[in-house]
Design a protein around this motif. Structure first.
Motif, PDB file in Angstrom:
ATOM      1  N   LEU A  27       0.482  -1.331   0.621  1.00 43.87           N
ATOM      2  CA  LEU A  27      -0.078  -0.185  -0.309  1.00 43.87           C
ATOM      3  C   LEU A  27       1.014   1.448  -0.077  1.00 43.87           C
ATOM      4  N   ALA A  28       0.618   2.836  -0.449  1.00 33.88           N
ATOM      5  CA  ALA A  28       1.086   3.236  -0.608  1.00 33.88           C
ATOM      6  C   ALA A  28       2.394   3.871  -1.819  1.00 33.88           C
ATOM      7  N   SER A  29       2.711   2.524  -2.188  1.00 38.66           N
ATOM      8  CA  SER A  29       4.260   2.151  -3.228  1.00 38.66           C
ATOM      9  C   SER A  29       3.207   2.272  -4.533  1.00 38.66           C
ATOM     10  N   GLY A  30       4.612   1.563  -5.375  1.00 35.92           N
ATOM     11  CA  GLY A  30       4.279   1.485  -6.845  1.00 35.92           C
ATOM     12  C   GLY A  30       5.557   0.337  -7.614  1.00 35.92           C
ATOM     13  N   ALA A  31       5.536   0.344  -9.016  1.00 33.90           N
ATOM     14  CA  ALA A  31       6.558  -0.248  -9.192  1.00 33.90           C
ATOM     15  C   ALA A  31       7.901  -0.087  -9.804  1.00 33.90           C
ATOM     16  N   ASN A  32       8.358   1.215  -8.980  1.00 38.73           N
ATOM     17  CA  ASN A  32       9.192   1.898  -8.034  1.00 38.73           C
ATOM     18  C   ASN A  32      10.213   1.688  -7.153  1.00 38.73           C
ATOM     19  N   ALA A  33       9.280   0.308  -6.421  1.00 36.75           N
ATOM     20  CA  ALA A  33       9.298   0.671  -5.154  1.00 36.75           C
ATOM     21  C   ALA A  33      11.235  -0.307  -5.135  1.00 36.75           C
ATOM     22  N   ALA A  34      11.412   0.215  -4.088  1.00 38.13           N
ATOM     23  CA  ALA A  34      13.128  -0.367  -3.705  1.00 38.13           C
ATOM     24  C   ALA A  34      13.288  -1.266  -3.415  1.00 38.13           C
ATOM     25  N   THR A  35      11.701  -2.171  -3.169  1.00 40.27           N
ATOM     26  CA  THR A  35      12.028  -3.333  -2.393  1.00 40.27           C
ATOM     27  C   THR A  35      11.745  -3.980  -3.719  1.00 40.27           C
ATOM     28  N   GLY A  36      11.578  -3.729  -4.502  1.00 37.51           N
ATOM     29  CA  GLY A  36      11.111  -4.327  -5.937  1.00 37.51           C
ATOM     30  C   GLY A  36      12.400  -4.541  -6.399  1.00 37.51           C
ATOM     31  N   LYS A  37      13.095  -3.273  -6.479  1.00 34.75           N
ATOM     32  CA  LYS A  37      14.719  -3.291  -7.226  1.00 34.75           C
ATOM     33  C   LYS A  37      15.370  -4.379  -6.344  1.00 34.75           C
ATOM     34  N   ALA A  38      15.538  -3.984  -5.043  1.00 36.53           N
ATOM     35  CA  ALA A  38      16.423  -4.960  -3.834  1.00 36.53           C
ATOM     36  C   ALA A  38      16.272  -6.493  -4.240  1.00 36.53           C
ATOM     37  N   LEU A  39      15.241  -7.151  -4.565  1.00 40.84           N
ATOM     38  CA  LEU A  39      15.064  -7.811  -5.292  1.00 40.84           C
ATOM     39  C   LEU A  39      15.619  -8.942  -6.219  1.00 40.84           C
ATOM     40  N   SER A  40      15.124  -7.799  -7.171  1.00 39.36           N
ATOM     41  CA  SER A  40      15.418  -8.049  -8.900  1.00 39.36           C
ATOM     42  C   SER A  40      17.505  -8.306  -8.402  1.00 39.36           C
ATOM     43  N   LYS A  41      18.169  -7.720  -7.964  1.00 43.59           N
ATOM     44  CA  LYS A  41      19.463  -7.156  -7.679  1.00 43.59           C
ATOM     45  C   LYS A  41      19.879  -8.428  -7.479  1.00 43.59           C
ATOM     46  N   ARG A  42      18.854  -9.108  -6.510  1.00 43.63           N
ATOM     47  CA  ARG A  42      19.394 -10.218  -5.397  1.00 43.63           C
ATOM     48  C   ARG A  42      19.211 -11.800  -6.595  1.00 43.63           C
ATOM     49  N   PHE A  43      17.948 -11.976  -7.038  1.00 44.99           N
ATOM     50  CA  PHE A  43      17.507 -13.113  -7.698  1.00 44.99           C
ATOM     51  C   PHE A  43      17.994 -12.165  -9.307  1.00 44.99           C
ATOM     52  N   ASN A  44      19.197 -11.815  -9.584  1.00 50.93           N
ATOM     53  CA  ASN A  44      19.321 -11.214 -10.968  1.00 50.93           C
ATOM     54  C   ASN A  44      19.335 -12.487 -12.641  1.00 50.93           C
ATOM     55  N   ASN A  45      18.461 -14.243 -11.796  1.00 47.95           N
ATOM     56  CA  ASN A  45      18.722 -14.801 -12.336  1.00 47.95           C
ATOM     57  C   ASN A  45      16.933 -15.103 -13.491  1.00 47.95           C
ATOM     58  N   PHE A  46      16.313 -14.303 -12.623  1.00 48.70           N
ATOM     59  CA  PHE A  46      14.754 -13.867 -13.352  1.00 48.70           C
ATOM     60  C   PHE A  46      15.041 -12.605 -14.022  1.00 48.70           C
ATOM     61  N   ASN A  47      14.107 -12.745 -14.803  1.00 51.19           N
ATOM     62  CA  ASN A  47      12.927 -11.617 -15.453  1.00 51.19           C
ATOM     63  C   ASN A  47      12.277 -11.173 -14.739  1.00 51.19           C
ATOM     64  N   TRP A  48      12.560  -9.304 -13.665  1.00 50.85           N
ATOM     65  CA  TRP A  48      11.846  -9.525 -13.392  1.00 50.85           C
ATOM     66  C   TRP A  48      10.781  -8.375 -13.806  1.00 50.85           C
ATOM     67  N   ILE A  49       9.431  -8.239 -13.182  1.00 49.03           N
ATOM     68  CA  ILE A  49       8.402  -7.587 -13.923  1.00 49.03           C
ATOM     69  C   ILE A  49       7.521  -6.928 -12.837  1.00 49.03           C
ATOM     70  N   THR A  50       6.689  -5.580 -13.186  1.00 53.60           N
ATOM     71  CA  THR A  50       5.629  -5.248 -12.169  1.00 53.60           C
ATOM     72  C   THR A  50       4.726  -3.915 -13.051  1.00 53.60           C
ATOM     73  N   PRO A  73       4.846 -16.065 -14.895  1.00 49.32           N
ATOM     74  CA  PRO A  73       5.841 -16.657 -14.168  1.00 49.32           C
ATOM     75  C   PRO A  73       6.212 -17.924 -13.408  1.00 49.32           C
ATOM     76  N   GLN A  74       7.779 -17.951 -13.119  1.00 44.39           N
ATOM     77  CA  GLN A  74       7.587 -19.569 -11.926  1.00 44.39           C
ATOM     78  C   GLN A  74       8.590 -18.953 -10.142  1.00 44.39           C
ATOM     79  N   LEU A  75       7.843 -17.177 -10.015  1.00 50.67           N
ATOM     80  CA  LEU A  75       8.014 -16.864  -8.995  1.00 50.67           C
ATOM     81  C   LEU A  75       7.550 -15.525  -8.672  1.00 50.67           C
ATOM     82  N   ILE A  76       6.109 -15.586  -7.791  1.00 50.80           N
ATOM     83  CA  ILE A  76       5.724 -14.267  -7.119  1.00 50.80           C
ATOM     84  C   ILE A  76       5.997 -13.666  -6.305  1.00 50.80           C
ATOM     85  N   ILE A  77       6.426 -12.186  -5.478  1.00 46.30           N
ATOM     86  CA  ILE A  77       6.864 -12.200  -4.726  1.00 46.30           C
ATOM     87  C   ILE A  77       6.131 -10.657  -4.061  1.00 46.30           C
ATOM     88  N   GLY A  78       5.104 -11.206  -2.959  1.00 53.57           N
ATOM     89  CA  GLY A  78       4.573  -9.921  -2.755  1.00 53.57           C
ATOM     90  C   GLY A  78       4.908  -9.870  -1.094  1.00 53.57           C
TER      91      GLY A  78
END
Length: 218
Positions: A27-50, A73-78
């Protein structure tokens, strides 16, 4: 995979043959959330979308179901309300990881966040800068949760913080029982807080992603 998904990417192409992962923000966030970017950086063998999600839980579940149908998708994180949305999404072939799912979202809005107008935490793809929370929305959250059962993926996990300063520790314990009874494997980060920390990402990597995807994620 549809290549024309710039409006729903965490980071820009190129895309490749790696599996797809979806991040669902809170809530109160968006596709540009820092958490999403942190996850995509750590698990970089996925094509991350949001994409941007709104304040309506039922609408968010429909939106996520559409993303799942389109991008397979093979993985979803919320996280938080995104974790709540993930619980009800129809993704039987996907590894689902709900982080601090906000099953107590109605009480949190009423007693902690507050009703009325609020500003988004990050720049939204849809250009919106503010949103409104109402008592009607809170009743809608309660009604949806009371009438829907969390659905399972091919593997389903719920990760909770040992101390949830936003939702409350008591509400977190109740949520752990609810999702556990529905078939989710519950994990607790002893160093965690409601806002995802590096320790939570480490736990997800070591206890879930490494197990479910083996060496394919490294």
């Amino acid at each position: 995979m549809n290549k024309d998904i710039k409006s729903v990417t965490i980071y820009d192409p190129p895309y490749n043959d790696q599996p797809v992962a979806i991040y669902v923000h809170g809530l109160a966030s968006g596709a540009n959330a820092a958490t999403g970017k942190a996850l995509s950086k750590r698990f970089n063998n996925f094509n991350w979308i949001t994409t941007d999600f709104g304040e309506d839980l039922a609408a968010n579940v429909r939106q996520l179901n559409k993303c799942v149908e389109e991008h397979k998708p093979q993985l979803i994180i919320g996280t938080s309300m995104g974790g709540l949305t993930l619980l009800y999404a129809d993704a039987p072939n996907t590894v689902k990881i709900a982080i601090n799912p906000a099953l107590s979202i109605a009480d949190c809005v009423r007693n902690t966040i507050g009703l009325g107008q609020h500003k988004y935490f990050c720049k939204r793809l849809d250009g919106a800068t503010e949103f409104e929370l109402t008592e009607e929305m809170c009743k809608g959250y309660e009604a949806y949760i009371a009438t829907h059962t969390p659905s399972l993926g091919r593997a389903s996990y719920a990760v909770f913080a040992a101390h949830d300063e936003l939702l409350g520790d008591e509400a977190s314990v109740v949520a752990q029982k609810v999702v556990g009874d529905c078939g989710y494997k519950v994990l607790v980060d002893p160093e965690g807080t409601h806002r995802i920390k590096p320790s939570t990402i480490d736990l997800i990597d070591n206890k879930i992603v490494s197990k479910e995807f083996h060496s394919n994620t490294k």
